[in-house]
Design an enzyme around this catalytic site. Sequence first.
Site, mmCIF file in Angstrom:
data_model
loop_
_atom_site.group_PDB
_atom_site.id
_atom_site.type_symbol
_atom_site.label_atom_id
_atom_site.label_comp_id
_atom_site.label_asym_id
_atom_site.label_seq_id
_atom_site.Cartn_x
_atom_site.Cartn_y
_atom_site.Cartn_z
ATOM 1 N N PRO A 14 -1.295 -0.621 5.534
ATOM 2 C CG PRO A 14 -1.301 -2.625 6.724
ATOM 3 C CD PRO A 14 -1.936 -1.948 5.558
ATOM 4 C CG ASP A 39 -0.032 -3.518 2.020
ATOM 5 O OD1 ASP A 39 -0.310 -3.765 3.208
ATOM 6 O OD2 ASP A 39 -0.896 -3.404 1.128
ATOM 7 C CG HIS A 40 3.415 -5.165 8.322
ATOM 8 N ND1 HIS A 40 3.648 -6.526 8.341
ATOM 9 C CD2 HIS A 40 4.301 -4.638 9.204
ATOM 10 C CE1 HIS A 40 4.608 -6.807 9.204
ATOM 11 N NE2 HIS A 40 5.024 -5.677 9.744
ATOM 12 N NE ARG A 41 -3.392 -4.078 2.980
ATOM 13 C CZ ARG A 41 -4.151 -3.507 2.035
ATOM 14 N NH1 ARG A 41 -5.471 -3.500 2.173
ATOM 15 N NH2 ARG A 41 -3.607 -2.962 0.972
#
Length: 450
Positions: free
Chosen positions: A244, A420-422
Amino acid sequence: MIKVFKLPDLGEGLTESEIVAWRVAPGDTVTLNQLIAEVETAKAVVELPSPFAGVVAELHQQPGTTVRVGDPIVSFEVDAPAPGAAPSVGAAPSREPEREAVLVGYGAAAERSGRPQRRARAGATDALSRVIAPAPAPAAGERPRSTPPVRALARTLGVALAEVTGTGPTGLITREDVEASAASAAPASPGADPGADRGADPGRVEPAARPPASVTGPRETRSPIRSVRKHTAAAMVRSAFTAPHATEFLTVDVTPTIELIDALKRDREFADARIGILAVVAKALCLAVARTPEVNTRWDEAAGEIVQFHYVNLGIAAATPRGLLVPGIPDAERLGLADLAAALAELTRAARAGATSPAALGGGTISITNIGSFGIDAGTPILPPGEAVILALGAIAPRPWEYRGEIALRQVVTLSVAFDHRLVDGEQAARFLTDVAGILANPARALALL
């Protein structure tokens, strides 16, 4: 006895390669580790050395053919040891398993022996004819021999390589050959009168002439998707639809950094270092990573783990004639500014020449893309697969800016960080980005972060 050489595993998970050019032909005598072929993987052009000393018996693959790892590519006729004979010093036992070639640039150094020598023929006349004879034309259906940059140039200029005669070694098509072919196909001067010698009737209205095909060119061109473009497309799709993405931007006054670079150019100790803005940004990134280690991580889906890297393998996105490559600088956090500048210069040179090794194109932990070199102010880059952050450097340009309570013309740039929003939260990305920007706005601040 006949020994078959199969395409070796070139590493980095690569399962196939395209035969770019053979450097030997059936009947050539080759030595151990002599260069015999160039193959193009999804990442780089790689030289293959011979795993045997002997005579080339057969080439199993033609240039332009995509070959899977383990497929036969060439056979050699080698001397069989005499029954019961003791092996010579340094010779391998007769029952030793077939060797895999060592890629040039990895492991043992290759022994270059110059041009391959044909089997000896009787008579000086034959020897002279072999020296002055022109290189053989490609066989029917065989793609003309050329390098990836030359093929890219031919596509740009609309030149059909099948119609070009190569003047390079053993008929290799060179950049000059392609440019000459494009120039010879250029349309006639627009001032020329095509009806001047026809005795045209001045009272007759001639129909509009249809432009010749050489002027308009083909309406469309289709090219197979292969090598770097194929690999890049798959990697970008995998990254875009797996991680994401989120992006943050920050515009900053970098006039002090530009002044620092100018001062270093005048400093005798650093005059030859050729330190530029990208080297300073790379150093600022490494310092910022130490304060926000979350940006230097990887999401391991299979293991269900987050991998934290305690080193920086810095990827640098490079636009090359073969497509987008992201070669890396290993352990970049250990390098000083001058060493980073030297590493960047060598990395860019190798990438554009198509000489980057497959090993140098993997293992990155965080990357930089310099979109400012194309005059772009800002962008939202896609993450290289497996990385948590990529920093984009926009174009540096003079702009009106607030400086010490007044409006002044300053050198300003926009930085953007895609993440990467994870793995990285917005607050962590912002801290990382402001640290990089803070060093560029005030290079002396780097001393406090060392």
